[in-house]
Design a protein around this motif. Structure first.
Motif, PDB file in Angstrom:
ATOM      1  N   LEU A 192      -4.500  -0.531   8.721  1.00  0.00           N
ATOM      2  CA  LEU A 192      -3.033   0.485  10.171  1.00  0.00           C
ATOM      3  C   LEU A 192      -3.151   1.241   9.456  1.00  0.00           C
ATOM      4  N   THR A 193      -3.877   1.722   8.035  1.00  0.00           N
ATOM      5  CA  THR A 193      -4.260   3.423   8.811  1.00  0.00           C
ATOM      6  C   THR A 193      -5.418   3.800   9.552  1.00  0.00           C
ATOM      7  N   HIS A 253      13.506   1.971  12.034  1.00  0.00           N
ATOM      8  CA  HIS A 253      12.597   1.781  12.830  1.00  0.00           C
ATOM      9  C   HIS A 253      11.488   0.718  12.612  1.00  0.00           C
ATOM     10  N   PRO A 254      10.854   0.274  13.297  1.00  0.00           N
ATOM     11  CA  PRO A 254       9.585  -0.288  12.783  1.00  0.00           C
ATOM     12  C   PRO A 254       8.412  -0.470  11.421  1.00  0.00           C
ATOM     13  N   ILE A 255       7.994  -0.972  11.162  1.00  0.00           N
ATOM     14  CA  ILE A 255       7.680  -0.682   9.414  1.00  0.00           C
ATOM     15  C   ILE A 255       5.901  -1.411   9.707  1.00  0.00           C
ATOM     16  N   GLY A 256       4.775  -1.152   9.570  1.00  0.00           N
ATOM     17  CA  GLY A 256       3.657  -1.745  10.042  1.00  0.00           C
ATOM     18  C   GLY A 256       3.975  -2.155   8.503  1.00  0.00           C
ATOM     19  N   ALA A 257       2.721  -3.548   8.153  1.00  0.00           N
ATOM     20  CA  ALA A 257       2.693  -4.578   6.854  1.00  0.00           C
ATOM     21  C   ALA A 257       1.595  -5.350   6.474  1.00  0.00           C
ATOM     22  N   ALA A 258       0.795  -5.337   5.678  1.00  0.00           N
ATOM     23  CA  ALA A 258      -0.023  -6.282   5.486  1.00  0.00           C
ATOM     24  C   ALA A 258       0.500  -7.412   5.023  1.00  0.00           C
ATOM     25  N   LEU A 259       0.042  -8.511   5.324  1.00  0.00           N
ATOM     26  CA  LEU A 259       0.749 -10.127   5.578  1.00  0.00           C
ATOM     27  C   LEU A 259       0.067 -10.299   4.642  1.00  0.00           C
ATOM     28  N   ALA A 260       0.036 -11.789   3.007  1.00  0.00           N
ATOM     29  CA  ALA A 260      -0.991 -12.391   2.573  1.00  0.00           C
ATOM     30  C   ALA A 260      -1.105 -13.327   4.203  1.00  0.00           C
ATOM     31  N   VAL A 261      -2.331 -13.711   4.129  1.00  0.00           N
ATOM     32  CA  VAL A 261      -2.528 -15.272   4.908  1.00  0.00           C
ATOM     33  C   VAL A 261      -3.127 -15.955   4.371  1.00  0.00           C
ATOM     34  N   ARG A 286      -6.685 -16.616   2.984  1.00  0.00           N
ATOM     35  CA  ARG A 286      -8.029 -16.063   4.176  1.00  0.00           C
ATOM     36  C   ARG A 286      -8.450 -14.614   4.316  1.00  0.00           C
ATOM     37  N   HIS A 287      -7.097 -13.540   4.128  1.00  0.00           N
ATOM     38  CA  HIS A 287      -7.089 -11.968   4.576  1.00  0.00           C
ATOM     39  C   HIS A 287      -6.449 -11.965   4.026  1.00  0.00           C
ATOM     40  N   MET A 288      -5.921 -10.906   4.352  1.00  0.00           N
ATOM     41  CA  MET A 288      -4.855  -9.470   4.953  1.00  0.00           C
ATOM     42  C   MET A 288      -4.367  -9.207   6.455  1.00  0.00           C
ATOM     43  N   HIS A 289      -3.449  -9.468   6.969  1.00  0.00           N
ATOM     44  CA  HIS A 289      -3.528  -8.973   8.301  1.00  0.00           C
ATOM     45  C   HIS A 289      -1.729  -8.275   8.968  1.00  0.00           C
ATOM     46  N   ALA A 290      -2.693  -7.409   9.744  1.00  0.00           N
ATOM     47  CA  ALA A 290      -1.679  -6.070   9.761  1.00  0.00           C
ATOM     48  C   ALA A 290      -0.820  -7.244  10.826  1.00  0.00           C
ATOM     49  N   VAL A 291       0.750  -6.632  10.109  1.00  0.00           N
ATOM     50  CA  VAL A 291       2.215  -7.023  11.204  1.00  0.00           C
ATOM     51  C   VAL A 291       3.210  -5.818  11.614  1.00  0.00           C
ATOM     52  N   SER A 328       3.818   1.122   6.163  1.00  0.00           N
ATOM     53  CA  SER A 328       3.034   2.348   6.826  1.00  0.00           C
ATOM     54  C   SER A 328       4.372   2.575   8.167  1.00  0.00           C
ATOM     55  N   TYR A 329       4.021   3.631   8.471  1.00  0.00           N
ATOM     56  CA  TYR A 329       4.856   3.639  10.157  1.00  0.00           C
ATOM     57  C   TYR A 329       4.695   5.552  10.719  1.00  0.00           C
ATOM     58  N   PRO A 330       4.393   5.601  11.917  1.00  0.00           N
ATOM     59  CA  PRO A 330       4.135   6.591  12.297  1.00  0.00           C
ATOM     60  C   PRO A 330       5.549   7.413  12.726  1.00  0.00           C
TER      61      PRO A 330
END
Length: 223
Positions: free
Chosen positions: A32-33, A90-98, A122-127, A194-196
């Motif tokens: 996300l960064t 407001h919405p927040i960006g995050a990384a989810l453990a898949v 498997r990985h971390m996925h942005a949501v 994180s968020y913008p």
């Protein structure tokens, strides 16, 4: 990753885009960064111009336009509690453990990560976190994914807020590098919040003009 406007770099972006995570799903392999940094410099298409349809292989090229949106900066948050406070605004960006196979089979159920001995990280996925709720006394956060409307519940997934994971290898077990990296200490399924922060209307118009001038200059140099 340096995003700019000559033909070689455009081709490079195509290569970055074509990383297959699962069947019929393609992503940029960046966090996300990096995404926020790109939007600050280059802008992003608004949703009305590029409707949400997941991450297909063939994505239209990023075309500079007066309709692109820009951001001023982005803010990192350290904990899920901080994220939930900001989520009220407001919405927040995050990384989810898949963890598979739980993730791909989640449907309308609440996602709790690994629930069997066959589960694999498997990985971390942005949501994008958009709301909170409660089901059968279990609190969850609702997140929008990039998999399109056929995934989860119309493209959204409910993620339990009551799961805490800690990776402890058993004697003789081959240490899982990803699990050790992300879960060597107790933590939730979500992280990297994180968020913008947006620009004022006047400053956004100025940023659009700067970007368009750079694009025109680059196009002229290519010709």
């Amino acid at each position: 990753m340096e995003h700019v406007l000559n033909q070689r770099d455009k081709n490079s972006l195509h290569v970055q885009r074509r990383v297959e995570r699962k069947k019929e799903h393609y992503c940029y392999p960046l966090n996300l960064t990096k995404g926020f940094e790109y939007v600050m410099k280059n802008g992003i298409q608004r949703e009305e111009d590029m409707p949400f349809s997941g991450c297909p292989r063939d994505v239209p090229d990023h075309t500079p336009s007066s309709q692109l949106g820009y951001i001023k900066e982005f803010v990192r948050l350290n904990t899920i509690d901080e994220a939930l406070i900001q989520l009220k605004k407001h919405p927040i960006g995050a990384a989810l453990a898949v963890f598979q196979p739980e993730y791909k089979n989640i449907g309308k159920k609440i996602y709790r990560g690994p629930v069997s001995q066959n589960s694999m990280l498997r990985h971390m996925h942005a949501v994008s976190l958009v709301d909170v709720g409660e089901e059968n006394r279990e609190k969850y956060v609702l997140a929008r994914t990039s998999h399109g409307e056929k995934f989860g519940d119309g493209g959204y997934i409910k993620i339990s807020l009551e799961v805490v994971l800690l990776y402890i290898p058993t004697p003789g077990e081959k240490v899982g590098k990803k699990a050790k990296k992300y879960f060597s200490k107790p933590r939730s399924l979500l992280g990297r919040f994180s968020y913008p922060r947006l620009l004022t209307e006047a400053k956004e118009e100025m940023q659009k003009k700067i970007h368009q001038d750079k694009q025109l200059s680059c196009d002229e140099s290519i010709v």
